[in-house]
Design a protein around this motif. Structure first.
Motif, PDB file in Angstrom:
ATOM      1  N   GLY A  51      -5.196  -7.486  -2.588  1.00 40.12           N
ATOM      2  CA  GLY A  51      -5.999  -6.319  -1.814  1.00 40.12           C
ATOM      3  C   GLY A  51      -6.425  -4.668  -2.395  1.00 40.12           C
ATOM      4  N   GLU A  52      -5.085  -4.642  -2.630  1.00 38.21           N
ATOM      5  CA  GLU A  52      -4.682  -3.107  -2.809  1.00 38.21           C
ATOM      6  C   GLU A  52      -5.324  -2.443  -4.138  1.00 38.21           C
ATOM      7  N   TYR A  68      -7.808 -12.935  -0.667  1.00 34.84           N
ATOM      8  CA  TYR A  68      -8.217 -12.161  -0.110  1.00 34.84           C
ATOM      9  C   TYR A  68     -10.050 -11.403  -0.392  1.00 34.84           C
ATOM     10  N   GLU A 103     -12.077  -6.411  -9.464  1.00 33.94           N
ATOM     11  CA  GLU A 103     -11.635  -7.462  -8.951  1.00 33.94           C
ATOM     12  C   GLU A 103     -10.937  -8.608  -9.484  1.00 33.94           C
ATOM     13  N   ILE A 104     -10.108  -9.334  -8.434  1.00 35.56           N
ATOM     14  CA  ILE A 104      -9.308 -10.735  -8.583  1.00 35.56           C
ATOM     15  C   ILE A 104      -9.959 -11.597  -9.131  1.00 35.56           C
ATOM     16  N   ASP A 162       0.240  -6.464  -3.597  1.00 34.98           N
ATOM     17  CA  ASP A 162      -1.059  -6.593  -2.944  1.00 34.98           C
ATOM     18  C   ASP A 162      -2.120  -6.934  -3.065  1.00 34.98           C
ATOM     19  N   VAL A 219      -6.236  -8.968 -11.401  1.00 37.67           N
ATOM     20  CA  VAL A 219      -7.042  -8.678 -11.017  1.00 37.67           C
ATOM     21  C   VAL A 219      -7.731  -7.547 -13.137  1.00 37.67           C
ATOM     22  N   ALA A 252      -6.772  -4.097  -5.980  1.00 37.65           N
ATOM     23  CA  ALA A 252      -8.228  -3.917  -6.794  1.00 37.65           C
ATOM     24  C   ALA A 252      -9.348  -2.650  -6.409  1.00 37.65           C
ATOM     25  N   GLY A 253      -8.631  -2.412  -5.215  1.00 28.32           N
ATOM     26  CA  GLY A 253      -8.892  -1.283  -4.160  1.00 28.32           C
ATOM     27  C   GLY A 253      -8.438  -0.054  -5.146  1.00 28.32           C
ATOM     28  N   TYR A 267      -5.622 -16.787  -5.470  1.00 27.38           N
ATOM     29  CA  TYR A 267      -5.762 -15.394  -4.542  1.00 27.38           C
ATOM     30  C   TYR A 267      -6.919 -14.777  -4.340  1.00 27.38           C
ATOM     31  N   LYS A 268      -7.877 -15.316  -4.617  1.00 32.42           N
ATOM     32  CA  LYS A 268      -9.047 -15.286  -4.412  1.00 32.42           C
ATOM     33  C   LYS A 268      -9.454 -15.384  -3.065  1.00 32.42           C
ATOM     34  N   SER A 305       0.857  -1.158   0.027  1.00 27.74           N
ATOM     35  CA  SER A 305      -0.129   0.041   0.099  1.00 27.74           C
ATOM     36  C   SER A 305       0.636   0.815  -0.113  1.00 27.74           C
TER      37      SER A 305
END
Length: 280
Positions: free
Chosen positions: A28-29, A279, A269-270, A26, A265, A31-32, A275-276, A3
């Motif tokens: 999740g980061e 996260y 979304e992943i 990362d 990603v 994707a966000g 990897y899903k 992040s």
């Protein structure tokens, strides 16, 4: 690519790995922030699968001590042969039966071994028959296998999966071949198990951390056949890395879609099932 690093690159649109494995990002980061993550899926699978089979044979046939013996001027046939086995009729477990794991199973077929696999999603009957293996839970592999090959992605579920407790449940004298990620095994537990004889050998191509420091205990532990993460970087593998990276860059700058199996990603979304699981 955590992040903090992503905070410093607010306009970043694409993270492109010129290789396989996106655990250094990362996700999740990414994707966000709607940052696309792409890797070169399948570019080195053949290379890694061949390397794994080579390391299985090196351990079971006690090749490294035999090589070191002749280099040092020895001729210790009895001592070396006392720890050398045929691979035939042994049981090999493949933890993580993705592309690489399946190729390993296919390449083990001519050795007349009993092969089992674990995968979060079971393969179909036709796939199991083609590959020549059967499904098994990890607990069954630990009890039955003479060799376990780790070929799973690094996730929260697999990090330190092969720890003291897990290794203690393996058949005494069994072998581990790790061509996945170094952090999937507990570093010091491997050293202790080799010294005690609980593990008969440890081979692999991955370390934690990488590059491994000079004093990393795996460098000097007994009965190992480690290499410096070169399994996927044969000359042929490097050609595939480069070609796939070029195609991804061309697609990106032309506004075209990436090949689907390369995408980890996208659209916030992943996309990768492995990897899903990490996260959610």
């Amino acid at each position: 690519m955590d992040s903090e690093m992503l905070d410093g690159a607010p306009d970043l649109k694409l993270i492109l790995t010129a290789g396989v494995g996106s655990d250094h990002v990362d996700l999740g980061e990414a994707a966000g922030r709607n940052t696309t993550v792409v890797e070169q899926t399948d570019s080195n699978t053949m290379s890694v699968a061949e390397h794994a089979v080579m390391q299985i044979l090196a351990l079971v046939r006690n090749f490294i001590p035999a090589y070191n013996d002749v280099v040092s001027g020895g001729w210790s046939i009895g001592e070396i042969a006392a720890k050398s086995h045929d691979l035939e009729n042994k049981t090999v477990g493949i933890y993580g039966a993705g592309r690489i794991g399946q190729l390993i199973a296919l390449r083990l077929k001519p050795f007349s071994v009993d092969v089992s696999y674990y995968k979060r999603t079971l393969l179909g009957t036709a796939e199991e028959v083609t590959m020549g293996f059967r499904y098994a839970r990890l607990s069954d592999m630990l009890e039955e296998c003479d060799v376990i090959v780790i070929a799973s992605p690094l996730t929260e579920e697999t990090c330190n999966l092969f720890n003291r407790k897990t290794i203690s449940k393996m058949k005494r004298g069994a072998h581990i071949v790790n061509i996945a990620r170094g952090a999937e095994v507990e570093r010091d537990a491997v050293v202790e198990a080799l010294k005690s004889g609980q593990l008969g050998g440890y081979a692999g191509d991955v370390w934690d951390p990488q590059p491994a420091p000079e004093d990393h205990p795996w460098r000097t532990m007994p009965r190992h056949a480690l290499t410096p993460h070169i399994s996927g970087t044969t000359l042929e593998g490097q050609v595939r890395y480069a070609e796939d990276t070029r195609l991804c860059l061309e697609a990106y700058f032309a506004g075209d879609d990436f090949e689907r199996d390369h995408v980890i990603v996208s659209d916030g979304e992943i996309q990768s099932g492995s990897y899903k699981a990490l996260y959610g």
